[in-house]
Design an enzyme around this catalytic site. Structure first.
Site, short mmCIF file in Angstrom:
data_model
loop_
_atom_site.label_atom_id
_atom_site.label_comp_id
_atom_site.label_asym_id
_atom_site.label_seq_id
_atom_site.Cartn_x
_atom_site.Cartn_y
_atom_site.Cartn_z
N HIS A 166 0.82 -1.22 0.00
CA HIS A 166 0.00 0.00 0.00
C HIS A 166 0.86 1.27 0.00
CE1 HIS A 166 0.58 -0.34 4.45
NE2 HIS A 166 0.50 0.97 4.40
N ASP B 76 0.14 -7.62 1.01
CA ASP B 76 0.41 -6.19 1.12
C ASP B 76 1.93 -6.07 1.04
OD1 ASP B 76 0.60 -3.52 1.59
OD2 ASP B 76 -0.25 -3.56 3.61
N GLY C 276 3.12 5.76 8.93
CA GLY C 276 4.52 6.04 8.60
C GLY C 276 5.41 4.86 8.97
N SER D 173 4.43 1.95 8.30
CA SER D 173 4.08 1.01 7.23
C SER D 173 5.31 0.58 6.45
CB SER D 173 3.12 1.66 6.24
OG SER D 173 1.82 1.54 6.70
N SER E 265 1.98 -3.89 7.90
CA SER E 265 0.87 -3.62 6.99
C SER E 265 -0.05 -2.56 7.59
CB SER E 265 0.11 -4.91 6.70
OG SER E 265 -1.06 -4.66 5.97
#
Ligand SMILES: *[C@@H]1O[C@H](CO)[C@@H](O)[C@H](O)[C@H]1NC(C)=O
Length: 376
Positions: free
Chosen positions: A223, A252, A328, A330, A345
């Site tokens: 993502h 993801d 952030g 992520s 994720s």
């Protein structure tokens, strides 16, 4: 302390403190002397003399600059610091330059004009288009600066951007003879060291975290970016380009192929851990996470193969943990000891009140894109 006493102490201390740099210049550290011998071919006596001359040149140039005013067009030391050249746009100023102790050099272009053109370039959003087409000429404008010795604005451009650079020079009002486009083969980088948990920016806007370095780039969350998106450091240096990305759906995950000039390491930001493998930890096992918003947090694995319903769609095959995370983080690394586990994720909660965070198992990313973790 009374004011008078305080002033007396200052008076006693200041001359010594201010005097230190001059003394230091005359007594160069042995390591500096060794490096100057290696890189400049100077023995200790030559190195000391050269540093002293260059220090004195600063004053000579400043005096010449003041006495020549608007006709001053830059200065440089030549012949190993033995000569000081001062460029002037008006030959009538030669006497002032000589009086200051420098050699006058007559030039055509005013320094103000060149500096203003450079400032105008600073205000232009220069498109640094990168392409994955290896047959195309590399494009990019690497740097630009006023070169006082050639009395021109120099623009360094990759072979595919020479015409673009010439256009930019015209756009800021420079004519032939006022600028020079120099072809260079590589874009500058900040010598970025890619580590798990470090920040990177997608298309120079959103921020995510590096998951793990692989031998040809790094892995992160899907993502974070679609294929073709750019990955840069906070300073804007190129790290790479998203070469594969899946989100939502079966994963993801993303793979960012490295830009040249990046160095990769198996270190993880904020952790002493160094990744040596990717053996999956069982449910209940301890696990830590490193991300660019919150740093390092730990917890345990709660479930494998979880399906998670995000607003963007359902993602299957994620691992659930009770480790907190925030926006952030992520893409950042999940690891158990020295074993890479996955990339962050999403989830719920935060690192004040605690939370649930899911990660994409790293082994699926490695096998899907045929990647190898950096292990040293
Ligand atoms: C980033 O830019 C590329 C190229 O313009 C585009 O294809 C991509 O969708 C953008 N990515 C994001 C996450 O906005």
């Amino acid at each position: 302390m009374e004011l008078t006493k305080f002033l007396a102490v200052m008076a006693a201390v200041l001359p010594v403190a201010y005097g230190a740099p001059v003394e230091a210049a005359n007594q160069l550290h042995p390591e500096i002397l060794a490096a100057m011998k290696r890189d400049l071919g100077l023995d200790a006596e030559q190195a000391t003399a050269r540093v002293a001359r260059e220090l004195a040149a600063t004053d000579v140039i400043e005096n010449a600059r003041r006495s020549t005013g608007d006709d001053f067009a830059g200065a440089w030391v030549a012949r190993d610091g033995a000569a000081i050249h001062v460029a002037i746009t008006n030959e009538a100023r030669a006497a002032e330059v000589e009086a200051a102790g420098a050699t006058p050099v007559f030039v055509r272009n005013s320094l103000t004009k060149l500096e203003q053109a450079k400032l105008a370039l600073d205000g232009i959003d220069i498109d640094q288009v990168q392409t994955l087409d290896s047959t195309a000429e590399a494009v990019g404008v690497a740097a630009y600066f006023v070169d006082v010795a050639s009395n021109k604005l120099v623009i360094e451009a990759l072979p595919g951007s020479v015409a673009h650079a010439e256009g930019l020079a015209a756009q800021v009002g420079l004519a032939d003879g006022e600028f020079e486009v120099v072809t260079v083969q590589e874009m500058p980088t900040t010598l970025a060291l890619i580590r798990g948990g470090d920040p990177y920016y997608i298309n120079r806007s959103a921020r995510c975290s590096v998951g793990f370095a692989v031998t040809t780039g790094f892995v992160s969350a899907g993502h974070c970016g679609t294929s073709g998106s750019s990955a840069t450091t906070s300073a804007g240096a190129a790290l790479g380009t998203f070469s594969g990305s899946v989100f939502p759906g079966s994963a993801d995950m993303s793979y960012i192929r490295a830009a040249s000039g990046s160095t990769y390491t198996n270190a993880i930001a904020g952790a002493s851990a160094r990744i040596t493998g990717s053996t999956v930890t069982a449910v209940g096992g301890s696990i830590c996470r490193s991300g660019s918003t919150t740093g390092v947090f730990c917890g345990s694995v709660r479930a494998l193969g979880a399906t998670v319903n995000y607003a963007e769609g359902r993602v299957t095959g994620l691992t659930q943990t009770n480790v907190c995370a925030e926006p952030g983080d992520s893409g950042g690394s999940f690891y158990s000891g020295a074993q890479a586990q996955g990339v962050t994720s999403g989830g719920s909660g935060n690192c004040n009140s605690g939370g649930t965070t899911y990660f994409q198992p790293v082994n699926e990313i490695l096998s899907t894109y045929g990647l190898t973790l950096v292990r040293s």
